[in-house]
Design a protein around this motif. Sequence first.
Motif, PDB file in Angstrom:
ATOM      1  N   GLY A 188     -27.596  12.042  19.699  1.00  0.00           N
ATOM      2  CA  GLY A 188     -26.727  10.913  20.039  1.00  0.00           C
ATOM      3  C   GLY A 188     -25.295  11.331  20.238  1.00  0.00           C
ATOM      4  N   GLY A 189     -24.478  10.347  20.566  1.00  0.00           N
ATOM      5  CA  GLY A 189     -23.096  10.619  20.938  1.00  0.00           C
ATOM      6  C   GLY A 189     -22.267  11.253  19.849  1.00  0.00           C
ATOM      7  N   ASP A 190     -22.388  10.756  18.612  1.00  0.00           N
ATOM      8  CA  ASP A 190     -21.449  11.257  17.603  1.00  0.00           C
ATOM      9  C   ASP A 190     -21.921  12.576  17.000  1.00  0.00           C
ATOM     10  N   GLY A 191     -23.205  12.892  17.148  1.00  0.00           N
ATOM     11  CA  GLY A 191     -23.686  14.206  16.739  1.00  0.00           C
ATOM     12  C   GLY A 191     -23.449  14.529  15.279  1.00  0.00           C
ATOM     13  N   ASN A 192     -23.619  13.556  14.401  1.00  0.00           N
ATOM     14  CA  ASN A 192     -23.410  13.819  12.976  1.00  0.00           C
ATOM     15  C   ASN A 192     -24.283  14.953  12.478  1.00  0.00           C
ATOM     16  N   GLY A 193     -23.699  15.829  11.684  1.00  0.00           N
ATOM     17  CA  GLY A 193     -24.474  16.899  11.102  1.00  0.00           C
ATOM     18  C   GLY A 193     -24.624  18.098  12.000  1.00  0.00           C
ATOM     19  N   GLU A 194     -24.264  17.969  13.258  1.00  0.00           N
ATOM     20  CA  GLU A 194     -24.369  19.111  14.159  1.00  0.00           C
ATOM     21  C   GLU A 194     -23.122  19.970  14.057  1.00  0.00           C
ATOM     22  N   ASN A 195     -23.231  21.138  14.649  1.00  0.00           N
ATOM     23  CA  ASN A 195     -22.043  21.968  14.743  1.00  0.00           C
ATOM     24  C   ASN A 195     -21.015  21.305  15.651  1.00  0.00           C
ATOM     25  N   ALA A 196     -19.743  21.517  15.331  1.00  0.00           N
ATOM     26  CA  ALA A 196     -18.683  21.005  16.198  1.00  0.00           C
ATOM     27  C   ALA A 196     -18.647  21.795  17.499  1.00  0.00           C
ATOM     28  N   ILE A 197     -18.874  23.095  17.386  1.00  0.00           N
ATOM     29  CA  ILE A 197     -18.918  23.957  18.574  1.00  0.00           C
ATOM     30  C   ILE A 197     -20.117  24.877  18.440  1.00  0.00           C
ATOM     31  N   GLU A 198     -20.881  24.986  19.512  1.00  0.00           N
ATOM     32  CA  GLU A 198     -21.972  25.941  19.526  1.00  0.00           C
ATOM     33  C   GLU A 198     -21.942  26.701  20.845  1.00  0.00           C
ATOM     34  N   VAL A 199     -21.906  28.001  20.759  1.00  0.00           N
ATOM     35  CA  VAL A 199     -21.807  28.862  21.941  1.00  0.00           C
ATOM     36  C   VAL A 199     -23.001  29.800  21.927  1.00  0.00           C
ATOM     37  N   ARG A 200     -23.758  29.813  23.021  1.00  0.00           N
ATOM     38  CA  ARG A 200     -24.957  30.666  23.093  1.00  0.00           C
ATOM     39  C   ARG A 200     -24.973  31.472  24.388  1.00  0.00           C
ATOM     40  N   GLY A 201     -25.014  32.768  24.246  1.00  0.00           N
ATOM     41  CA  GLY A 201     -25.162  33.642  25.411  1.00  0.00           C
ATOM     42  C   GLY A 201     -24.045  33.495  26.433  1.00  0.00           C
ATOM     43  N   LEU A 202     -22.835  33.263  25.945  1.00  0.00           N
ATOM     44  CA  LEU A 202     -21.719  32.995  26.862  1.00  0.00           C
ATOM     45  C   LEU A 202     -21.243  34.270  27.546  1.00  0.00           C
ATOM     46  N   ARG A 203     -21.236  34.194  28.867  1.00  0.00           N
ATOM     47  CA  ARG A 203     -20.697  35.282  29.686  1.00  0.00           C
ATOM     48  C   ARG A 203     -19.676  34.710  30.646  1.00  0.00           C
ATOM     49  N   LYS A 204     -18.632  35.502  30.865  1.00  0.00           N
ATOM     50  CA  LYS A 204     -17.633  35.109  31.850  1.00  0.00           C
ATOM     51  C   LYS A 204     -17.136  36.353  32.571  1.00  0.00           C
ATOM     52  N   ALA A 205     -17.215  36.305  33.878  1.00  0.00           N
ATOM     53  CA  ALA A 205     -16.700  37.409  34.688  1.00  0.00           C
ATOM     54  C   ALA A 205     -15.644  36.853  35.636  1.00  0.00           C
ATOM     55  N   PHE A 206     -14.613  37.639  35.849  1.00  0.00           N
ATOM     56  CA  PHE A 206     -13.663  37.360  36.928  1.00  0.00           C
ATOM     57  C   PHE A 206     -13.930  38.416  37.980  1.00  0.00           C
ATOM     58  N   GLY A 207     -14.618  38.056  39.046  1.00  0.00           N
ATOM     59  CA  GLY A 207     -15.025  39.057  40.017  1.00  0.00           C
ATOM     60  C   GLY A 207     -15.891  40.095  39.340  1.00  0.00           C
ATOM     61  N   ALA A 208     -15.507  41.352  39.459  1.00  0.00           N
ATOM     62  CA  ALA A 208     -16.304  42.426  38.873  1.00  0.00           C
ATOM     63  C   ALA A 208     -15.978  42.629  37.383  1.00  0.00           C
ATOM     64  N   LEU A 209     -14.918  41.965  36.907  1.00  0.00           N
ATOM     65  CA  LEU A 209     -14.484  42.185  35.523  1.00  0.00           C
ATOM     66  C   LEU A 209     -15.246  41.280  34.563  1.00  0.00           C
ATOM     67  N   GLU A 210     -16.079  41.875  33.714  1.00  0.00           N
ATOM     68  CA  GLU A 210     -16.828  41.120  32.706  1.00  0.00           C
ATOM     69  C   GLU A 210     -15.973  40.962  31.470  1.00  0.00           C
ATOM     70  N   VAL A 211     -15.496  39.760  31.243  1.00  0.00           N
ATOM     71  CA  VAL A 211     -14.555  39.512  30.150  1.00  0.00           C
ATOM     72  C   VAL A 211     -15.282  39.065  28.882  1.00  0.00           C
ATOM     73  N   LEU A 212     -16.300  38.230  29.029  1.00  0.00           N
ATOM     74  CA  LEU A 212     -17.150  37.842  27.900  1.00  0.00           C
ATOM     75  C   LEU A 212     -18.558  38.311  28.222  1.00  0.00           C
ATOM     76  N   ARG A 213     -19.170  39.061  27.303  1.00  0.00           N
ATOM     77  CA  ARG A 213     -20.406  39.774  27.649  1.00  0.00           C
ATOM     78  C   ARG A 213     -21.590  39.358  26.789  1.00  0.00           C
ATOM     79  N   GLY A 214     -21.629  38.058  26.452  1.00  0.00           N
ATOM     80  CA  GLY A 214     -22.748  37.569  25.650  1.00  0.00           C
ATOM     81  C   GLY A 214     -22.265  37.214  24.262  1.00  0.00           C
ATOM     82  N   ILE A 215     -21.636  36.049  24.170  1.00  0.00           N
ATOM     83  CA  ILE A 215     -21.039  35.600  22.904  1.00  0.00           C
ATOM     84  C   ILE A 215     -21.925  34.522  22.294  1.00  0.00           C
ATOM     85  N   ASP A 216     -22.250  34.680  21.024  1.00  0.00           N
ATOM     86  CA  ASP A 216     -22.953  33.660  20.251  1.00  0.00           C
ATOM     87  C   ASP A 216     -22.138  33.369  19.010  1.00  0.00           C
TER      88      ASP A 216
END
Length: 251
Positions: free
Chosen positions: A4-32
């Motif tokens: 539901g909307g308020d998400g009681n009991g859940e994590n405030a932030i959850e990050v799974r397998g986060l990758r971020k590249a700027f062109g060829a530059l891999e800045v985030l390479r799998g963040i959990d």
Amino acid sequence: MTGGGDGNGENAIEVRGLRKAFGALEVLRGIDFSVARGEVVCVIGPSGSGKSTLLRCVNLLEEPTAGRITVAGTEVTDPEVDIDRVRRRIGMVFQSFNLFPHLTALENLTIAQRRVLRRDRPTAARIARDQLARVGLGDKEAAYPAQLSGGQQQRVAIARALAMDPELMLFDEPTSALDPELVGDVLAVMRALARDGMTMLVVTHEMGFAREVADRVVFMDGGLVVEEGTPGQVVGAPRHERTRAFLSGVL
Ligand code: ADP
Ligand code: MG
């Protein structure tokens, strides 16, 4: 899981397998990682390790290349998401304070409340005064940013974020631009906020603050989480050589 909307009991932030590249530059390479409700997590790491990019991905100021991010029960990486609605629940404080120079402290706090939350003028002003008092600037409501010290401006920026009733606060090196003698007042405000139970994700080089206030410290290097744990573990007894090398430079 998103529930539901308020998400009681859940994590405030959850990050799974986060990758971020700027062109060829891999800045985030799998963040959990995740931040529980009411938790204070400090992110430390060398310049260029991807800390700001991580924070900016959490409220989609940067679009992730891959991975899933959930904030307060809403998946922000869902293409259908109303990101403005999610951003409204996230307070963000940067190294540069970004106050409107032509507005007083009070007006800096009321403008978004009126425009975004549609609060009426008296309500917005009352909340603004409460938040200015909370950061120790109750007597500065009529001051313009140029009449305030850097530390006072940063406290106005924090009060401005708080006036929007955020569910969590992101801080990106909030004291890095300040003269050393002004850092303490800003950290004191953040410490009080943590004590009041605010969920906080804080990128900082202030190891004293991290040790004292953080529930958990995350050390990043090269776009990866190298280690995380309690401040006593990560700052006090780091397991990885890279963490030790970083800490020997900042402590
Ligand atoms: P940190 O905050 O840990 O110092 P950043 O997340 O700011 O690190 O940056 C990580 C890397 O990503 C750096 O090499 C930086 O130059 C690069 N970077 C950040 N933003 C951009 C962008 N918009 N375009 C290209 N490269 C970027
Ligand atoms: Mg940064």
